[in-house]
Scaffold this motif. Structure first.
Motif, PDB file in Angstrom:
ATOM      1  N   GLU A 147      29.487  31.951  24.940  1.00 57.15           N
ATOM      2  CA  GLU A 147      30.147  33.076  25.604  1.00 57.15           C
ATOM      3  C   GLU A 147      29.407  33.322  26.914  1.00 57.15           C
ATOM      4  OE1 GLU A 147      32.582  35.231  26.716  1.00 57.15           O
ATOM      5  OE2 GLU A 147      33.103  34.868  24.616  1.00 57.15           O
TER       6      GLU A 147
ATOM      7  N   GLN B 178      23.036  36.134  31.082  1.00 54.22           N
ATOM      8  CA  GLN B 178      22.781  36.907  32.299  1.00 54.22           C
ATOM      9  C   GLN B 178      22.496  36.057  33.528  1.00 54.22           C
ATOM     10  OE1 GLN B 178      20.349  40.255  31.598  1.00 54.22           O
ATOM     11  NE2 GLN B 178      21.183  40.574  29.573  1.00 54.22           N
TER      12      GLN B 178
ATOM     13  N   SER C 297      24.787  36.076  21.841  1.00 55.73           N
ATOM     14  CA  SER C 297      25.133  37.453  22.171  1.00 55.73           C
ATOM     15  C   SER C 297      24.148  37.995  23.194  1.00 55.73           C
ATOM     16  CB  SER C 297      25.129  38.314  20.916  1.00 55.73           C
ATOM     17  OG  SER C 297      23.908  38.131  20.260  1.00 55.73           O
ATOM     18  N   ARG C 298      24.581  39.008  23.883  1.00 59.07           N
ATOM     19  CA  ARG C 298      23.750  39.557  24.958  1.00 59.07           C
ATOM     20  C   ARG C 298      22.471  40.179  24.383  1.00 59.07           C
ATOM     21  NH1 ARG C 298      24.853  41.362  30.362  1.00 59.07           N
ATOM     22  NH2 ARG C 298      26.877  40.386  30.150  1.00 59.07           N
TER      23      ARG C 298
ATOM     24  N   SER D  95      35.209  33.067  32.770  1.00 59.04           N
ATOM     25  CA  SER D  95      33.834  33.380  32.398  1.00 59.04           C
ATOM     26  C   SER D  95      32.812  33.030  33.463  1.00 59.04           C
ATOM     27  CB  SER D  95      33.458  32.714  31.081  1.00 59.04           C
ATOM     28  OG  SER D  95      34.237  31.623  30.801  1.00 59.04           O
TER      29      SER D  95
ATOM     30  N   THR E 181      29.982  35.056  29.505  1.00 59.61           N
ATOM     31  CA  THR E 181      29.877  36.410  30.059  1.00 59.61           C
ATOM     32  C   THR E 181      28.692  37.180  29.440  1.00 59.61           C
ATOM     33  OG1 THR E 181      31.512  37.074  28.433  1.00 59.61           O
ATOM     34  CG2 THR E 181      32.317  36.684  30.657  1.00 59.61           C
ATOM     35  N   GLU E 182      28.186  36.664  28.330  1.00 58.78           N
ATOM     36  CA  GLU E 182      27.031  37.304  27.689  1.00 58.78           C
ATOM     37  C   GLU E 182      25.706  36.740  28.201  1.00 58.78           C
ATOM     38  OE1 GLU E 182      27.198  39.804  25.182  1.00 58.78           O
ATOM     39  OE2 GLU E 182      29.238  39.848  25.959  1.00 58.78           O
TER      40      GLU E 182
END
Ligand SMILES: Nc1ncnc2c1ncn2[C@@H]1O[C@H](COP(=O)(O)OP(=O)(O)OP(=O)(O)O)[C@@H](O)[C@H]1O
Ligand SMILES: [Mg+2]
Length: 477
Positions: free
Chosen positions: A278, A283, A188-189, A309, A280-281
């Motif tokens: 994920e 950076q 997770s981000r 993504s 897109t999470e």
């Protein structure tokens, strides 16, 4: 000569008998010393050789003890034990460890069991004695001293030492993975990757999808299973050929054709955990690298919908002259734009480049609904080892779904209905997900379910034909 052997055998027998008696007579503190002494004498005269595998080796847990325990507890061994006439009195203890999906069988205290390996019979004894005066230790010791004694014939010593113990360790690993539920990791981000905390969150993963329930062409299915099996057993091959022990699969096809179901089936088949990355999470490339370095072996690293993504345009550049795409026209670090998003080169560095050798026995799986949108660098041969097309439902896949949801076999369906299904299914271009939907709705009435499936197939064919006529009409005008 035979007299000599008879005398020797009775002597060994007597010593064993004395040992049992002493076990009953002596107080626990003395018992161990006396038993030890008698055991030694017995071993000198015996044609057998004995190996002790204690639970705690000094202060460390002995991995081999755990491996043997797990191995002996496997159901195969249980069956052997039950069927063997020598083991009529064998007691087995039943346990269920936390997070395990099954009950395991263990050898009760001071009981014995035989095992056969490459035609050689060996005898295992689970020895449990009370621990004597608690000596100083940094960690509390169990009150009982447990261990396994392996009895083999002296002539089989080489075989046992060279391969039997390795076999047990390998087998126990397999059993452990089979018994345990899989873990599904996700990122997770904002996770602090520099801290010592693990950057992945995990949950227990118990997806019911297996290759048996997966609706796809059986030939294709078999090929994938063989490929996976070869990969999992291929340590020697990868070492010999100097390749990193990893494999890449690209799954592509329309939504609802079973790409995610196939991933779950692969994980269940191999007993691997899944890292659902994920992107897109993530950076930037360096964060990606840190995440991937924290994945364990025997795992599937999955990137779903890879076309959505990752920004492919940030990777290589187009050569001005030829107009072709050159994946190598990036800076070597993979950090095409420092601090910006993840780039394909950053990802490929891990799947393909030097970083791919960090960790072993890992499978990368990328999925996409639009293979045509993918960068040619990702598609070029040798990058993803296997491209698997997950397409619309074919006749074979349809039969698997009917069996899964309605519990009916092919020969239980009316021959004419089956024929019609075969005729319409390809043209209907229906996804397995849509078929499943109809079957779930009607699962209590299999005849109705079959009728409805057929009518949906026919309906879809008519719609598709109408669409084709429309498109042709538009083109002509
Ligand atoms: N090949 C298949 N075999 C068995 N069930 C399937 C298959 N394809 C789809 N299904 C059923 O449809 C549901 C959706 O399938 P799944 O999520 O695997 O499709 P997907 O290809 O990953 O879709 P998306 O591209 O939208 O992610 C599953 O839960 C499953 O019940
Ligand atoms: Mg999916």
């Amino acid at each position: 000569m035979s007299d000599y052997w008879t005398t020797l055998a009775s002597l060994v027998g007597m010593l064993a008998f004395c040992q049992t008696i002493l076990q009953l007579v002596f107080p626990p503190e003395l018992r161990l010393t006396v038993i030890h002494f008698l055991t030694r004498i017995r071993h000198v005269f015996s044609s057998h050789i004995y190996f002790d595998i204690t639970e705690i080796d000094g202060v460390n847990t002995n991995e081999l003890y755990n491996a043997v325990q797990l191995y002996l507890s496997s159901s195969v061994t249980l069956n052997d034990a039950v069927s063997s006439s020598n083991n009529n009195n064998t007691r087995l203890s039943l346990t269920r460890v936390p997070n395990s999906s099954s009950v395991t069988f263990g050898l009760s205290n001071n009981d014995r069991i035989t095992d056969v390996f490459n035609g050689v019979t060996v005898l295992w004894e689970h020895v449990v004695v009370q621990r004597q005066v608690q000596s100083f230790s940094w960690r509390p010791m169990p009150e009982e001293k447990r261990g396994f004694t392996l009895q083999i014939n002296k002539r089989d010593k080489t075989l046992v030492l060279d391969s039997y113990l390795d076999y047990i360790v390998g087998k126990s690993e397999e059993i452990r993975r089979r018994n345990e539920e899989r873990l599904l990791y996700t990122n997770s981000r904002g996770v602090s990757l520099d801290s010592r905390s693990h950057p992945w969150d995990s949950v227990r993963f118990k997806h019911p999808s297996t290759f048996e329930t997966l609706a796809m062409d059986p030939v294709k299915k078999k090929r994938i299973m063989e490929d996976l099996r070869e990969f999992a057993n291929g340590q020697g091959f990868y070492q010999k050929t100097g390749r990193a022990w990893k494999r890449g699969y690209l799954l592509y096809g329309p939504p609802g054709t079973g790409k995610s179901s196939l991933i779950a089936a692969m994980a269940n088949f191999l007993g691997y955990d899944i890292y659902d990355l994920e992107l897109t999470e993530v950076q930037n490339n360096s964060e990606l690298r840190k995440l991937l370095m924290k994945t364990s072996s025997k795992s599937l690293i999955v990137i779903e919908d890879i076309d959505c993504s990752i920004n492919f345009t940030k990777r290589g550049k187009f050569k001005k002259k030829s107009g072709s795409y050159d994946p190598d026209l990036t800076n070597g670090s993979g950090l095409d734009e420092p601090g910006s998003s993840v780039t394909l080169s950053g990802l490929l560095n891990f799947t393909d480049g030097l970083w791919s050798c960090c960790g072993s026995e890992r499978i990368f799986v990328f999925t996409t609904n639009h293979i045509e949108k993918l960068d040619s660098a990702l598609l070029r041969s040798g990058r993803m080892d296997m491209h698997i097309h997950m397409g619309f439902c074919g006749f074979q896949a349809l039969k698997i779904l009917l069996k899964n949801y309605l519990r009916i076999e092919e020969d239980e369906i009316d021959g004419d209905v089956l024929k019609e299904m075969e005729e319409y299914v390809e043209e209907a271009e229906i996804t397995p997900a849509d078929v499943s939907e109809v079957l779930i709705r009607n699962r209590s009435d299999s005849e109705k379910a079959v009728r409805e499936i057929l009518s949906v197939l026919k309906e879809r064919c008519t719609l598709n034909a109408a669409d084709t006529i429309l498109v042709l009409g538009v083109r002509q005008t």
